[in-house]
Structure formats: structure tokens, C-alpha cells
Design a protein around this motif. Sequence first.
Motif, short mmCIF file in Angstrom:
data_model
loop_
_atom_site.label_atom_id
_atom_site.label_comp_id
_atom_site.label_asym_id
_atom_site.label_seq_id
_atom_site.Cartn_x
_atom_site.Cartn_y
_atom_site.Cartn_z
N SER A 36 0.83 -1.21 0.00
CA SER A 36 0.00 0.00 0.00
C SER A 36 0.86 1.26 0.00
N SER A 37 1.94 1.23 -0.75
CA SER A 37 2.83 2.39 -0.76
C SER A 37 2.44 3.42 -1.81
N SER A 38 1.86 2.99 -2.93
CA SER A 38 1.47 3.93 -3.97
C SER A 38 -0.06 4.06 -4.03
N ALA A 39 -0.53 5.04 -4.76
CA ALA A 39 -1.97 5.26 -4.89
C ALA A 39 -2.64 4.09 -5.60
N ILE A 40 -1.98 3.51 -6.60
CA ILE A 40 -2.55 2.37 -7.33
C ILE A 40 -2.66 1.15 -6.42
N GLU A 41 -1.65 0.92 -5.60
CA GLU A 41 -1.70 -0.21 -4.68
C GLU A 41 -2.80 -0.02 -3.64
N LYS A 42 -2.99 1.20 -3.17
CA LYS A 42 -4.08 1.48 -2.23
C LYS A 42 -5.43 1.27 -2.90
N ARG A 43 -5.54 1.68 -4.17
CA ARG A 43 -6.77 1.46 -4.92
C ARG A 43 -7.08 -0.02 -5.04
N CYS A 50 -13.78 -3.63 -0.97
CA CYS A 50 -15.15 -3.26 -1.36
C CYS A 50 -15.91 -4.47 -1.88
N THR A 51 -15.25 -5.26 -2.70
CA THR A 51 -15.88 -6.47 -3.22
C THR A 51 -16.23 -7.43 -2.09
N LEU A 52 -15.32 -7.57 -1.15
CA LEU A 52 -15.54 -8.46 -0.02
C LEU A 52 -16.70 -7.99 0.85
N LEU A 61 -18.77 -3.59 -10.20
CA LEU A 61 -17.63 -2.94 -9.55
C LEU A 61 -16.84 -2.10 -10.55
N ILE A 62 -16.73 -2.57 -11.77
CA ILE A 62 -15.98 -1.85 -12.79
C ILE A 62 -16.62 -0.50 -13.07
N THR A 63 -17.93 -0.43 -13.08
CA THR A 63 -18.63 0.81 -13.42
C THR A 63 -18.99 1.64 -12.19
N LEU A 64 -18.57 1.22 -11.03
CA LEU A 64 -18.91 1.91 -9.79
C LEU A 64 -18.22 3.28 -9.72
N LYS A 65 -18.95 4.29 -9.30
CA LYS A 65 -18.42 5.64 -9.15
C LYS A 65 -18.65 6.11 -7.72
N LEU A 66 -17.96 7.15 -7.33
CA LEU A 66 -18.12 7.66 -5.97
C LEU A 66 -19.55 8.10 -5.69
N LYS A 67 -20.27 8.57 -6.69
CA LYS A 67 -21.65 9.01 -6.48
C LYS A 67 -22.57 7.84 -6.11
N HIS A 68 -22.15 6.61 -6.34
CA HIS A 68 -22.95 5.45 -5.98
C HIS A 68 -22.81 5.08 -4.51
N ARG A 70 -23.23 5.42 -0.64
CA ARG A 70 -24.22 6.09 0.21
C ARG A 70 -23.51 7.04 1.16
N ALA A 71 -24.16 8.12 1.48
CA ALA A 71 -23.57 9.16 2.32
C ALA A 71 -23.26 8.66 3.72
N ASP A 72 -24.03 7.71 4.22
CA ASP A 72 -23.80 7.19 5.56
C ASP A 72 -22.77 6.07 5.59
N ASN A 73 -22.13 5.79 4.43
CA ASN A 73 -21.08 4.76 4.30
C ASN A 73 -21.57 3.35 4.66
N LEU A 74 -22.85 3.11 4.46
CA LEU A 74 -23.40 1.80 4.79
C LEU A 74 -23.80 0.98 3.57
#
Length: 81
Positions: A36-43, A50-52, A61-68, A70-74
Motif C-alpha cells: 500500500s505504498s502507492s496510490a494504485i496499490e491502495k486502490r 469493497c468487493t468483499l 464494480l468496474i462501473t462503480l463511481k463515488l456518487k454510488h 451512500r452518504a452514511d457509508n453503509l
Amino acid sequence: AYFRLSNRDVALTRGHTFKDAASLEQLRHVISLMPSSSAIEKRNRALLACTLLTGVRIKALITLKLKHMRADNLGINQDAE
């Protein structure tokens, strides 16, 4: 003869084999060992986590965007449209 399955349909019903899935502990172990040293590794770690946690399908998952997210992170709200 009308109700008889075709050879193709019979082959489809017999062709399924079940594979063992990784346990939750094994997946946690894999995530903890991922670099987890680079941004790509963290991604990459975040995508696996997220999949788990959500059980989302790979194509979703491929088409998932941040707008999808939920605001409450649930959870995730993603229309199939």
C-alpha cells in the motif's frame, strides 16, 4: 419427445462443478499482505475490500463511481439501467 431436453440442455445441467471459495479469514490475510505504498496499490486494496464487504458483482464494480456510495457509508446504490 416434446418434453425431452435437447443434448445441449442436458450437457449444461451436468457441466456445473462447484469450486471452493476463499474464507473470510483468508481474504483478510490477502488484503493485509497487499502493498500500500502507492496510490494504485491502495486502490487495489480498496477494490478487493469493497468487493468483499458488499458482495458486488465484478461488472458492477468496474462501473462503480463515488456518487454510488451512500452518504452514511453503509452501502452502495447503483441502478442497473
